[in-house]
Design a protein around this motif. Structure first.
Motif, PDB file in Angstrom:
ATOM      1  N   UNK A 209      23.756 -12.372  -1.631  1.00 55.30           N
ATOM      2  CA  UNK A 209      22.583 -12.079  -0.803  1.00 55.30           C
ATOM      3  C   UNK A 209      21.438 -11.748  -1.750  1.00 55.30           C
ATOM      4  N   UNK A 210      20.228 -11.674  -1.219  1.00 60.91           N
ATOM      5  CA  UNK A 210      19.064 -11.349  -2.038  1.00 60.91           C
ATOM      6  C   UNK A 210      18.452 -10.046  -1.551  1.00 60.91           C
ATOM      7  N   UNK A 211      18.188  -9.136  -2.489  1.00 58.75           N
ATOM      8  CA  UNK A 211      17.545  -7.860  -2.177  1.00 58.75           C
ATOM      9  C   UNK A 211      16.047  -8.033  -2.404  1.00 58.75           C
ATOM     10  N   UNK A 212      15.253  -7.755  -1.366  1.00 64.92           N
ATOM     11  CA  UNK A 212      13.799  -7.925  -1.461  1.00 64.92           C
ATOM     12  C   UNK A 212      13.113  -6.618  -1.077  1.00 64.92           C
ATOM     13  N   UNK A 213      12.225  -6.162  -1.937  1.00 66.75           N
ATOM     14  CA  UNK A 213      11.483  -4.943  -1.661  1.00 66.75           C
ATOM     15  C   UNK A 213      10.027  -5.226  -1.332  1.00 66.75           C
ATOM     16  N   UNK A 214       9.477  -4.443  -0.422  1.00 64.22           N
ATOM     17  CA  UNK A 214       8.040  -4.455  -0.146  1.00 64.22           C
ATOM     18  C   UNK A 214       7.484  -3.125  -0.654  1.00 64.22           C
ATOM     19  N   UNK A 215       6.667  -3.174  -1.703  1.00 65.26           N
ATOM     20  CA  UNK A 215       6.135  -1.946  -2.266  1.00 65.26           C
ATOM     21  C   UNK A 215       5.072  -1.332  -1.349  1.00 65.26           C
ATOM     22  N   UNK A 216       5.096  -0.008  -1.230  1.00 66.09           N
ATOM     23  CA  UNK A 216       4.170   0.705  -0.350  1.00 66.09           C
ATOM     24  C   UNK A 216       3.097   1.435  -1.146  1.00 66.09           C
ATOM     25  N   UNK A 217       3.153   1.322  -2.460  1.00 66.22           N
ATOM     26  CA  UNK A 217       2.145   1.892  -3.346  1.00 66.22           C
ATOM     27  C   UNK A 217       2.234   1.139  -4.671  1.00 66.22           C
ATOM     28  N   UNK A 218       1.348   1.449  -5.594  1.00 67.22           N
ATOM     29  CA  UNK A 218       1.343   0.797  -6.913  1.00 67.22           C
ATOM     30  C   UNK A 218       1.399  -0.725  -6.764  1.00 67.22           C
ATOM     31  N   UNK A 219       2.082  -1.430  -7.665  1.00 66.24           N
ATOM     32  CA  UNK A 219       2.124  -2.890  -7.576  1.00 66.24           C
ATOM     33  C   UNK A 219       3.480  -3.431  -8.027  1.00 66.24           C
ATOM     34  N   UNK A 220       3.614  -4.744  -7.951  1.00 70.41           N
ATOM     35  CA  UNK A 220       4.889  -5.399  -8.264  1.00 70.41           C
ATOM     36  C   UNK A 220       5.348  -5.099  -9.681  1.00 70.41           C
ATOM     37  N   UNK A 221       4.453  -5.200 -10.655  1.00 73.36           N
ATOM     38  CA  UNK A 221       4.829  -4.973 -12.048  1.00 73.36           C
ATOM     39  C   UNK A 221       5.330  -3.548 -12.266  1.00 73.36           C
ATOM     40  N   UNK A 222       4.638  -2.574 -11.654  1.00 70.95           N
ATOM     41  CA  UNK A 222       5.049  -1.180 -11.795  1.00 70.95           C
ATOM     42  C   UNK A 222       6.483  -0.993 -11.317  1.00 70.95           C
ATOM     43  N   UNK A 260      -0.979   4.715  -1.085  1.00 75.31           N
ATOM     44  CA  UNK A 260       0.195   5.413  -0.553  1.00 75.31           C
ATOM     45  C   UNK A 260      -0.184   6.263   0.655  1.00 75.31           C
ATOM     46  N   UNK A 261       0.558   6.074   1.739  1.00 74.57           N
ATOM     47  CA  UNK A 261       0.337   6.876   2.941  1.00 74.57           C
ATOM     48  C   UNK A 261      -0.866   6.457   3.763  1.00 74.57           C
ATOM     49  N   UNK A 262      -1.576   5.418   3.324  1.00 70.58           N
ATOM     50  CA  UNK A 262      -2.764   4.940   4.039  1.00 70.58           C
ATOM     51  C   UNK A 262      -2.441   3.604   4.688  1.00 70.58           C
ATOM     52  N   UNK A 263      -2.536   3.574   5.993  1.00 73.18           N
ATOM     53  CA  UNK A 263      -2.118   2.413   6.770  1.00 73.18           C
ATOM     54  C   UNK A 263      -3.341   1.756   7.413  1.00 73.18           C
ATOM     55  N   UNK A 264      -3.436   0.430   7.330  1.00 71.24           N
ATOM     56  CA  UNK A 264      -4.576  -0.293   7.907  1.00 71.24           C
ATOM     57  C   UNK A 264      -4.495  -0.274   9.428  1.00 71.24           C
ATOM     58  N   UNK A 265      -5.628  -0.477  10.119  1.00 73.01           N
ATOM     59  CA  UNK A 265      -5.616  -0.555  11.585  1.00 73.01           C
ATOM     60  C   UNK A 265      -4.654  -1.636  12.098  1.00 73.01           C
ATOM     61  N   UNK A 266      -4.581  -2.774  11.395  1.00 76.09           N
ATOM     62  CA  UNK A 266      -3.686  -3.855  11.801  1.00 76.09           C
ATOM     63  C   UNK A 266      -2.226  -3.420  11.691  1.00 76.09           C
ATOM     64  N   UNK A 267      -1.936  -2.668  10.646  1.00 76.70           N
ATOM     65  CA  UNK A 267      -0.578  -2.183  10.437  1.00 76.70           C
ATOM     66  C   UNK A 267      -0.208  -1.146  11.491  1.00 76.70           C
ATOM     67  N   UNK A 268      -1.139  -0.250  11.806  1.00 83.91           N
ATOM     68  CA  UNK A 268      -0.888   0.754  12.841  1.00 83.91           C
ATOM     69  C   UNK A 268      -0.660   0.077  14.192  1.00 83.91           C
ATOM     70  N   UNK A 269      -1.445  -0.963  14.479  1.00 82.86           N
ATOM     71  CA  UNK A 269      -1.286  -1.699  15.737  1.00 82.86           C
ATOM     72  C   UNK A 269       0.088  -2.370  15.783  1.00 82.86           C
ATOM     73  N   UNK A 270       0.551  -2.868  14.645  1.00 85.27           N
ATOM     74  CA  UNK A 270       1.880  -3.482  14.573  1.00 85.27           C
ATOM     75  C   UNK A 270       2.967  -2.456  14.876  1.00 85.27           C
ATOM     76  N   UNK A 271       2.841  -1.249  14.321  1.00 86.37           N
ATOM     77  CA  UNK A 271       3.817  -0.191  14.578  1.00 86.37           C
ATOM     78  C   UNK A 271       3.867   0.123  16.079  1.00 86.37           C
ATOM     79  N   UNK A 272       2.696   0.181  16.719  1.00 91.98           N
ATOM     80  CA  UNK A 272       2.636   0.441  18.162  1.00 91.98           C
ATOM     81  C   UNK A 272       3.271  -0.697  18.950  1.00 91.98           C
TER      82      UNK A 272
END
Length: 329
Positions: A209-222, A260-272
């Protein structure tokens, strides 16, 4: 034979897996499943407790009586650490990025309720000096007669990551029970330990299987560097020669938003929308960003429509409450 370190047994395990039928249909494939690691407990809910089972066991083995750790002001890890410490009759000291403005909500409220000692530091201090600050506090507590144990951010280090080494074994067992195979396993990445544990286990167990992460802060290289370093530390504990290159660490970047901890309006709407669609509550710091990113990537055609995808719900519901005013009902 290689053996993983000993651990506590305080989480509600195994956590269940369920299919998100309506989301899968809305996105027109792949088949999306979710592993409910938000149900590992209440006070200790989420992915952090799996890692703490190993970290705190090591602290107890060393005779320690104070747990020192760090995180953001709404850190799920810090709240879980405070809960575990209190449950075991230990003290906890939390070094939090933020200020004490006298308004307690979400995880910060629970930290106080659980009796944790708290030291607030600035964002700059946290970024550059959090380890030295914790070391100074450790010395201060030692001078008072205590024996402190430092747990890094997210319990994401060599010992803590074995929590998700075990979780991968749990997933493989559940695949057999469910009669299906997960092609991809998706996880939010905030400190790297969860991703590292899954990847190490997947490689050692030779699971396809493949493990895939979505980073919620910093960037891919970090995070590639961060996860690689955690893996190297874990390998030395496990005494394995298994090699994992940075190229094998798969991070999908682009969904951090403003930070980190800052969510866009589009993202908040998706959560709802997802809450109303599936009765599933995600948080705006970790799982909300990762699931939003997954949905966007599915729409882009990144994933095969016939694949089975497992999303790990790492908890964080208490982080919703301090941001409740941002949701537009």
């Amino acid at each position: 034979m290689n053996k993983i370190p000993p651990k506590l047994n305080i989480a509600n395990l195994p956590t269940r897996i369920e299919k998100l039928e309506r989301l899968s249909k809305e996105l027109q494939g792949p088949n999306i499943f979710i592993k409910r690691d938000d149900e590992t407990g209440t006070e200790i809910s989420g992915n952090k407790v799996r890692k703490l089972e190993f970290s705190v066991q090591e602290a107890l083995n060393l005779g320690c009586d104070v747990l020192i750790t760090c995180g953001g002001i709404q850190s799920n890890h810090c709240r879980a650490t405070a809960a575990v410490a209190t449950k075991l009759g230990l003290k906890s000291l939390l070094v939090l990025r933020g200020s004490d403005e006298g308004s307690y909500d979400g995880n910060l409220f629970l930290n106080k309720l659980l009796g944790a000692d708290i030291k607030f530091i600035t964002s700059e201090e946290y970024k550059n000096n959090r380890l030295s600050i914790m070391e100074d506090l450790k010395l201060s507590y030692e001078n008072k007669g205590y024996k402190p144990y430092i747990i890094p951010e997210g319990a994401s280090n060599g010992i803590g990551t074995f929590g998700y080494f075990n979780a991968m074994k749990e997933i493989i067992s559940q695949e057999k029970e469910l009669g299906l195979h997960f092609d991809k396993i998706i996880v939010a990445v905030g400190s790297g330990g969860t991703h590292a544990g899954l990847l190490l286990s997947q490689k050692i167990l030779n699971h396809n299987c493949e493990i895939i992460g979505f980073n919620v802060c910093d960037d891919e290289e970090y995070f590639k560097n961060r996860i690689y370093n955690i893996l190297e530390e874990s390998k030395s504990i496990f005494k394995t020669e298994t090699n994992i290159s940075k190229k094998e660490i798969h991070i999908i970047d682009g969904y951090v938003g403003q930070g980190y901890g800052l969510c866009s309006p589009e993202n908040l709407a998706f959560i709802m929308d997802l809450a109303k669609l599936e009765g599933l509550i995600l948080d705006p710091v970790y799982t909300g960003k990762a699931m939003f990113g997954l949905a966007q990537e599915i729409r882009k055609g990144t994933f095969n429509k016939k694949e089975n995808i497992l999303f790990i719900h790492t908890g964080g519901v208490f982080g919703l409450y301090p941001q409740k005013d941002l949701f537009l009902f």
